[in-house]
Scaffold this active site. Structure first.
Site, PDB file in Angstrom:
ATOM      1  N   ARG A 183       0.977  -0.971   0.151  1.00 43.50           N
ATOM      2  CA  ARG A 183       0.137  -0.774   0.213  1.00 43.50           C
ATOM      3  C   ARG A 183       0.802   1.082  -0.433  1.00 43.50           C
ATOM      4  O   ARG A 183       0.095   2.176  -0.470  1.00 43.50           O
ATOM      5  CB  ARG A 183      -0.793   0.389   0.923  1.00 43.50           C
ATOM      6  CG  ARG A 183      -2.238  -0.595   1.226  1.00 43.50           C
ATOM      7  CD  ARG A 183      -2.573  -1.039   2.440  1.00 43.50           C
ATOM      8  NE  ARG A 183      -3.642   0.218   2.927  1.00 43.50           N
ATOM      9  CZ  ARG A 183      -4.419   0.540   2.595  1.00 43.50           C
ATOM     10  NH1 ARG A 183      -5.160   0.289   1.109  1.00 43.50           N
ATOM     11  NH2 ARG A 183      -4.983   1.980   2.758  1.00 43.50           N
ATOM     12  N   ARG A 187       9.962   5.216  -2.506  1.00 42.17           N
ATOM     13  CA  ARG A 187      10.965   6.171  -3.371  1.00 42.17           C
ATOM     14  C   ARG A 187      12.052   6.204  -2.743  1.00 42.17           C
ATOM     15  O   ARG A 187      12.967   7.302  -1.814  1.00 42.17           O
ATOM     16  CB  ARG A 187      10.132   7.686  -3.268  1.00 42.17           C
ATOM     17  CG  ARG A 187       8.249   7.270  -3.462  1.00 42.17           C
ATOM     18  CD  ARG A 187       7.625   8.512  -3.835  1.00 42.17           C
ATOM     19  NE  ARG A 187       6.371   8.459  -3.746  1.00 42.17           N
ATOM     20  CZ  ARG A 187       5.728   8.737  -3.320  1.00 42.17           C
ATOM     21  NH1 ARG A 187       6.500   9.280  -2.271  1.00 42.17           N
ATOM     22  NH2 ARG A 187       4.554   8.691  -3.241  1.00 42.17           N
ATOM     23  N   ARG A 260      -9.522  -6.028  12.912  1.00 45.07           N
ATOM     24  CA  ARG A 260      -8.364  -5.296  13.877  1.00 45.07           C
ATOM     25  C   ARG A 260      -9.985  -3.483  14.069  1.00 45.07           C
ATOM     26  O   ARG A 260     -10.373  -3.749  12.994  1.00 45.07           O
ATOM     27  CB  ARG A 260      -7.507  -4.885  12.793  1.00 45.07           C
ATOM     28  CG  ARG A 260      -6.009  -5.671  13.160  1.00 45.07           C
ATOM     29  CD  ARG A 260      -6.070  -6.014  14.024  1.00 45.07           C
ATOM     30  NE  ARG A 260      -5.003  -4.758  15.801  1.00 45.07           N
ATOM     31  CZ  ARG A 260      -5.423  -5.123  16.909  1.00 45.07           C
ATOM     32  NH1 ARG A 260      -5.872  -6.842  17.093  1.00 45.07           N
ATOM     33  NH2 ARG A 260      -5.040  -4.790  16.973  1.00 45.07           N
ATOM     34  N   ARG A 291      -1.113   6.225  16.260  1.00 48.05           N
ATOM     35  CA  ARG A 291      -0.459   8.096  15.210  1.00 48.05           C
ATOM     36  C   ARG A 291      -1.461   8.982  15.602  1.00 48.05           C
ATOM     37  O   ARG A 291      -2.799   8.555  16.875  1.00 48.05           O
ATOM     38  CB  ARG A 291      -1.128   7.545  13.904  1.00 48.05           C
ATOM     39  CG  ARG A 291      -2.623   7.037  13.667  1.00 48.05           C
ATOM     40  CD  ARG A 291      -2.254   7.401  12.093  1.00 48.05           C
ATOM     41  NE  ARG A 291      -3.417   6.452  11.767  1.00 48.05           N
ATOM     42  CZ  ARG A 291      -4.037   5.588  10.397  1.00 48.05           C
ATOM     43  NH1 ARG A 291      -2.942   5.849   9.235  1.00 48.05           N
ATOM     44  NH2 ARG A 291      -4.720   4.956  10.301  1.00 48.05           N
ATOM     45  N   GLU A 314      -4.842   7.246  18.452  1.00 45.54           N
ATOM     46  CA  GLU A 314      -5.555   6.453  17.566  1.00 45.54           C
ATOM     47  C   GLU A 314      -4.615   4.992  17.819  1.00 45.54           C
ATOM     48  O   GLU A 314      -3.536   5.323  18.444  1.00 45.54           O
ATOM     49  CB  GLU A 314      -4.797   6.916  16.120  1.00 45.54           C
ATOM     50  CG  GLU A 314      -5.800   5.276  15.401  1.00 45.54           C
ATOM     51  CD  GLU A 314      -6.041   5.167  13.783  1.00 45.54           C
ATOM     52  OE1 GLU A 314      -5.664   6.304  13.307  1.00 45.54           O
ATOM     53  OE2 GLU A 314      -5.605   4.083  13.299  1.00 45.54           O
ATOM     54  N   TYR A 360      -9.920  -4.804   2.216  1.00 44.75           N
ATOM     55  CA  TYR A 360      -8.898  -3.854   2.634  1.00 44.75           C
ATOM     56  C   TYR A 360      -9.832  -2.381   1.531  1.00 44.75           C
ATOM     57  O   TYR A 360      -8.405  -1.953   1.518  1.00 44.75           O
ATOM     58  CB  TYR A 360      -7.519  -4.184   2.709  1.00 44.75           C
ATOM     59  CG  TYR A 360      -6.685  -2.662   3.879  1.00 44.75           C
ATOM     60  CD1 TYR A 360      -7.517  -1.768   4.335  1.00 44.75           C
ATOM     61  CD2 TYR A 360      -5.765  -3.272   3.905  1.00 44.75           C
ATOM     62  CE1 TYR A 360      -6.745  -0.572   4.366  1.00 44.75           C
ATOM     63  CE2 TYR A 360      -4.845  -2.265   4.460  1.00 44.75           C
ATOM     64  CZ  TYR A 360      -4.989  -0.566   5.542  1.00 44.75           C
ATOM     65  OH  TYR A 360      -4.504  -0.150   6.247  1.00 44.75           O
ATOM     66  N   ASP A 362      -9.950   1.719  -0.662  1.00 43.69           N
ATOM     67  CA  ASP A 362      -9.975   2.458  -0.324  1.00 43.69           C
ATOM     68  C   ASP A 362     -11.915   3.309  -0.678  1.00 43.69           C
ATOM     69  O   ASP A 362     -12.695   2.124  -1.128  1.00 43.69           O
ATOM     70  CB  ASP A 362      -8.669   3.206  -0.705  1.00 43.69           C
ATOM     71  CG  ASP A 362      -7.668   3.104   0.442  1.00 43.69           C
ATOM     72  OD1 ASP A 362      -7.647   2.548   1.230  1.00 43.69           O
ATOM     73  OD2 ASP A 362      -6.582   3.223  -0.628  1.00 43.69           O
TER      74      ASP A 362
HETATM   75  N1  UDP Z   1       2.785   1.099   8.002  1.00 40.39           N
HETATM   76  C1  UDP Z   1       3.928   1.426   8.788  1.00 40.39           C
HETATM   77  N2  UDP Z   1       4.285   2.458   9.154  1.00 40.39           N
HETATM   78  C2  UDP Z   1       4.156   3.285   8.985  1.00 40.39           C
HETATM   79  C3  UDP Z   1       2.915   3.104   8.419  1.00 40.39           C
HETATM   80  C4  UDP Z   1       2.370   2.336   7.814  1.00 40.39           C
HETATM   81  O1  UDP Z   1       4.730  -0.117   9.308  1.00 40.39           O
HETATM   82  O2  UDP Z   1       4.152   4.538   9.229  1.00 40.39           O
HETATM   83  C5  UDP Z   1       1.976  -0.016   7.525  1.00 40.39           C
HETATM   84  C6  UDP Z   1       1.064  -0.551   8.506  1.00 40.39           C
HETATM   85  O3  UDP Z   1       1.385  -1.774   8.864  1.00 40.39           O
HETATM   86  C7  UDP Z   1      -0.430  -0.329   7.988  1.00 40.39           C
HETATM   87  C8  UDP Z   1       0.202  -0.110   6.606  1.00 40.39           C
HETATM   88  O4  UDP Z   1       1.934   0.147   6.050  1.00 40.39           O
HETATM   89  O5  UDP Z   1      -1.716  -1.069   8.529  1.00 40.39           O
HETATM   90  C9  UDP Z   1      -0.847   0.673   5.505  1.00 40.39           C
HETATM   91  O6  UDP Z   1      -0.044   1.607   6.017  1.00 40.39           O
HETATM   92  P1  UDP Z   1      -1.874   2.558   5.769  1.00 40.39           P
HETATM   93  O7  UDP Z   1      -1.348   4.302   5.874  1.00 40.39           O
HETATM   94  O8  UDP Z   1      -2.133   2.634   4.087  1.00 40.39           O
HETATM   95  O9  UDP Z   1      -2.642   2.331   6.892  1.00 40.39           O
HETATM   96  P2  UDP Z   1      -3.977   2.956   6.933  1.00 40.39           P
HETATM   97  O10 UDP Z   1      -4.243   4.866   6.729  1.00 40.39           O
HETATM   98  O11 UDP Z   1      -5.266   2.514   5.908  1.00 40.39           O
HETATM   99  O12 UDP Z   1      -4.639   3.228   7.990  1.00 40.39           O
END
Ligand code: UDP
Length: 390
Positions: A183, A187, A260, A291, A314, A360, A362
């Site tokens: 996801r 870069r 989850r 976060r 969160e 999952y 979006d």
């Molecule tokens: N992830 C991580 N560190 C970060 C951000 C994301 O390990 O700083 C991993 C984590 O497993 C997460 C996945 O990448 O579930 C997908 O992140 P995304 O931001 O797409 O999650 P969402 O915003 O849907 O909660």
């Protein structure tokens, strides 16, 4: 009209269970095609997990169930959603805190240079990560951890992904599919936007007005639990559109799918700005939350009450009754296949959305899938009525 105990009960071509994006888009499309539609919603508000509202006396728009950024590459979806809202020019950038230092996420050249204390150019990243970052190349990574290590090496994985992912998903990253890691882009440039998509923004006025406009002219009953009287609702419609959890629909006959969930702690501060950005991730396992959201940063076009901000911490937890993220482990996949088989026998029911499809998704993917299913259903319906009248 049907008569039921002396009361007249209106029948509808479609009854839609759930007013999140799948249900709202389907209902809107069916109404536009001239069908009679009723939406029932278990919560007291519409919009599913995209629901937003203004926090008291602040003019700060809050996404009640976590920050939602609209982004898509799909022209059709973008054109469609723009019928119901205007977007601001917000571009999502995420920061993450690891051992007291703030880095840019997703991993980009800035993150790599800062983390290793080097000054690499883009064409030096590959070799550096392999040699210094402990990268192990794997032809077909079997899980999240293997995928991460083969893309960014062990050191970056352990700093930014391992702890966060364990907190987020409540299990070892070796038990999660590689697709979750996919996801996020990785870069070798300084480009630090979270998404690569062509279209991106936050709806001006928040998400809830989108749902209000989509559902204009459609009766919506909130606070209604479909399962308290499913026969009643099924008896009142030509077809049912079900957007709730698929295992719940079948009374958990093959067991419960794993989800989850998240829990939020809201704080109001007498401060102009708490953290300087909309989302700050916390990568380390010893910080209990994943976060902190600060929603006022999503709307730079808007003025807020001075010297005031709201933050939302969160926390992730396991709670199959408040589903957010499908875990999709091996047992879940096997169970889902059985529910899919049961679905195929339900000719009168259309299943769709994150909960019913256990995907999952979006927002833009849900809208795309709802448009596709609604268009197919409505064109089949037209063919059915044409064949009856000839
Ligand atoms: N992830 C991580 N560190 C970060 C951000 C994301 O390990 O700083 C991993 C984590 O497993 C997460 C996945 O990448 O579930 C997908 O992140 P995304 O931001 O797409 O999650 P969402 O915003 O849907 O909660």
């Amino acid at each position: 009209m049907l008569l039921n105990g002396g009361l007249s009960v209106k029948r509808h071509d479609y009854i839609v269970v759930g007013s999140g994006f799948f249900g709202a888009v389907f209902a809107q499309q069916a109404k536009e095609a001239g069908c009679s539609v009723l939406v029932i919603e278990q919560r007291e508000h519409i919009g599913g997990n995209c629901y937003s509202y203004d926090y008291e006396d602040t003019n700060i728009n809050i996404h009640k169930y976590g920050t939602h950024i609209f982004h898509t590459n799909n022209d059709d979806v973008w054109r469609y959603i723009n019928r119901f809202t205007e977007f601001n020019r917000y571009q999502h950038r995420v920061l993450t805190t690891h051992q007291g230092t703030v880095y840019a996420m997703p991993v980009n050249l800035g993150t790599i240079n800062q983390f290793f204390g080097v000054k690499l150019r883009p064409d030096e990243v590959e070799t550096f990560i392999t040699e210094k970052g402990s990268r192990e190349h794997l032809d077909s990574p079997a899980n999240f951890e293997e995928k991460a290590i083969s893309m960014i090496g062990r050191e970056l994985y352990e700093a930014f992904f391992k702890g966060y992912t364990m907190k987020q998903w409540g299990c070892s990253p070796t038990e999660l599919p590689a697709s979750i890691f996919n996801r996020l882009p990785i870069r070798s440039s300084y480009h630090d936007s979270y998404f690569n998509d062509r279209y991106q923004g936050i709806p001006i006025g928040g998400f809830t007005p989108i749902f209000k406009r989509m559902l204009e002219g459609i009766p919506v009953e909130t606070g209604v639990d479909f399962f308290r009287d499913r026969e009643h609702w099924l008896g009142r419609c030509g077809k049912l559109v079900y957007t709730g959890p698929v295992d719940r629909y079948f009374d958990y006959e093959h067991g419960r799918l794993n989800w989850r969930s998240v829990r939020f702690e809201f704080d109001r501060h007498d401060l102009e700005d708490y953290q300087g950005t909309s989302v700050m991730n916390y990568a380390d396992p010893d910080v209990p939350f994943t976060r902190i959201h600060e929603p006022k940063h999503l709307h730079l076009e808007k003025s807020h009450t001075p010297n005031t901000t709201v933050t939302i911490r969160e926390y992730s937890l396991r709670d199959n009754d408040r589903p957010y993220y499908p875990v999709n482990g091996d047992a879940d996949k096997a169970m889902l296949a059985k529910y899919r088989e049961m679905e195929s026998a339900e000719e009168k029911v259309i299943f769709g959305g994150r909960l019913a499809e256990y995907k999952y998704y979006d927002m833009h993917q849900v809208i795309g899938s709802a448009l596709q299913k609604a268009r197919k259903e409505l064109s089949d319906r037209e063919k059915r009525s044409a064949s009856i009248s000839t």
